[in-house]
Scaffold this active site. Structure first.
Site, short mmCIF file in Angstrom:
data_model
loop_
_atom_site.label_atom_id
_atom_site.label_comp_id
_atom_site.label_asym_id
_atom_site.label_seq_id
_atom_site.Cartn_x
_atom_site.Cartn_y
_atom_site.Cartn_z
N TYR A 84 0.01 7.76 -3.93
CA TYR A 84 -1.29 7.24 -4.33
C TYR A 84 -2.41 8.23 -4.00
CZ TYR A 84 0.31 2.58 -5.67
OH TYR A 84 0.90 1.52 -6.32
N GLN A 129 2.13 3.85 5.02
CA GLN A 129 3.16 4.05 6.04
C GLN A 129 2.59 3.70 7.40
OE1 GLN A 129 4.82 7.98 7.61
NE2 GLN A 129 6.51 7.20 6.36
N GLN A 189 -3.52 -13.16 10.89
CA GLN A 189 -4.04 -13.41 9.54
C GLN A 189 -2.87 -13.63 8.59
OE1 GLN A 189 -6.70 -10.09 9.03
NE2 GLN A 189 -5.06 -8.63 8.74
N LYS A 211 0.10 6.37 1.47
CA LYS A 211 1.22 7.17 0.98
C LYS A 211 0.70 8.27 0.06
CE LYS A 211 5.05 5.27 -0.29
NZ LYS A 211 6.10 5.89 0.51
N SER A 212 1.39 9.40 0.07
CA SER A 212 0.94 10.56 -0.70
C SER A 212 0.98 10.33 -2.21
CB SER A 212 1.77 11.79 -0.33
OG SER A 212 3.13 11.60 -0.66
N GLU A 219 -7.13 -1.88 2.86
CA GLU A 219 -8.33 -1.45 2.16
C GLU A 219 -7.95 -0.28 1.26
OE1 GLU A 219 -8.12 -1.19 5.66
OE2 GLU A 219 -8.94 -3.16 6.12
N TYR A 279 -4.86 -6.86 22.31
CA TYR A 279 -5.61 -7.53 21.24
C TYR A 279 -5.48 -9.05 21.36
CZ TYR A 279 -7.69 -8.00 16.59
OH TYR A 279 -8.51 -8.30 15.53
#
Length: 188
Positions: free
Chosen positions: A114, A156, A180, A111-112, A137, A170
């Protein structure tokens, strides 16, 4: 591939449990307090970061090795905020559980709010038929400590529908990060 709108995301979340829990609109404040927004947006979904973090430390390691990544490379933190040291990174997980359809590929981007502080969320795809909580991450590229707020927006997710269904998903490959339930460190 075509980018999907809020209508499609809502339908898939409500009818096919693609996102749980699902927030049907952008939430920008809670109890009168401004927060980093989360929830459904025009062409994406802003996921929240949970209150569990693994902050990288170099106390026990002299090299970062993706083939032999030790769990003691992290300090485990649980709380409403997380401080990431300067020029370091942390792993976290999403509040939301995702189930990606076989004909969909997503991109998870920071997100912008951060990013404008020098805090970068790695661009990550969610592959067709992947499901689970997202391991996020988070890099602090600044020379100062950086604060992350649990329970608020961090990244996002953009949903891209393919013109045809893939031959191998996958899930078919039995991907190593399938289903997970907690923060997952690198594995091969």
């Amino acid at each position: 591939m075509s980018l999907q709108s809020d209508r499609w995301i809502r339908k898939m979340a409500l009818e096919h449990k693609m996102i749980e829990p699902f927030t049907d609109s952008q939430v920008r404040d809670e109890e009168g307090k401004k927060i980093v927004s989360y929830g459904l947006s025009s062409y994406g979904y802003d996921l929240r970061v949970a209150n569990e973090f693994k902050v990288f430390t170099n106390v026990y390691n002299s090299i970062v090795d993706p083939k032999n990544f030790r769990d003691d490379a992290f300090v485990h933190i649980q709380g409403e905020t997380c401080i990431i040291p300067p020029n370091s990174f942390a792993l976290a997980r999403s509040v939301e559980y995702f189930r990606i359809p076989r004909n969909v590929l997503t991109l998870c981007i920071g997100k912008s709010t951060y990013a404008r502080c020098g805090i970068i969320v790695n661009v990550t795809p969610f592959e067709p038929e992947w499901e689970g909580f997202v391991t996020l991450e988070i890099s602090n590229t600044t020379p100062l400590p950086a604060k992350i707020y649990a329970g608020e927006g961090l990244a996002q997710v953009l949903f891209l529908v393919a013109s045809e269904v893939c031959e191998t998903s996958y899930a078919d490959r039995k991907g190593k990060y399938m289903r997970q339930t907690q923060i997952t460190v690198p594995c091969i």
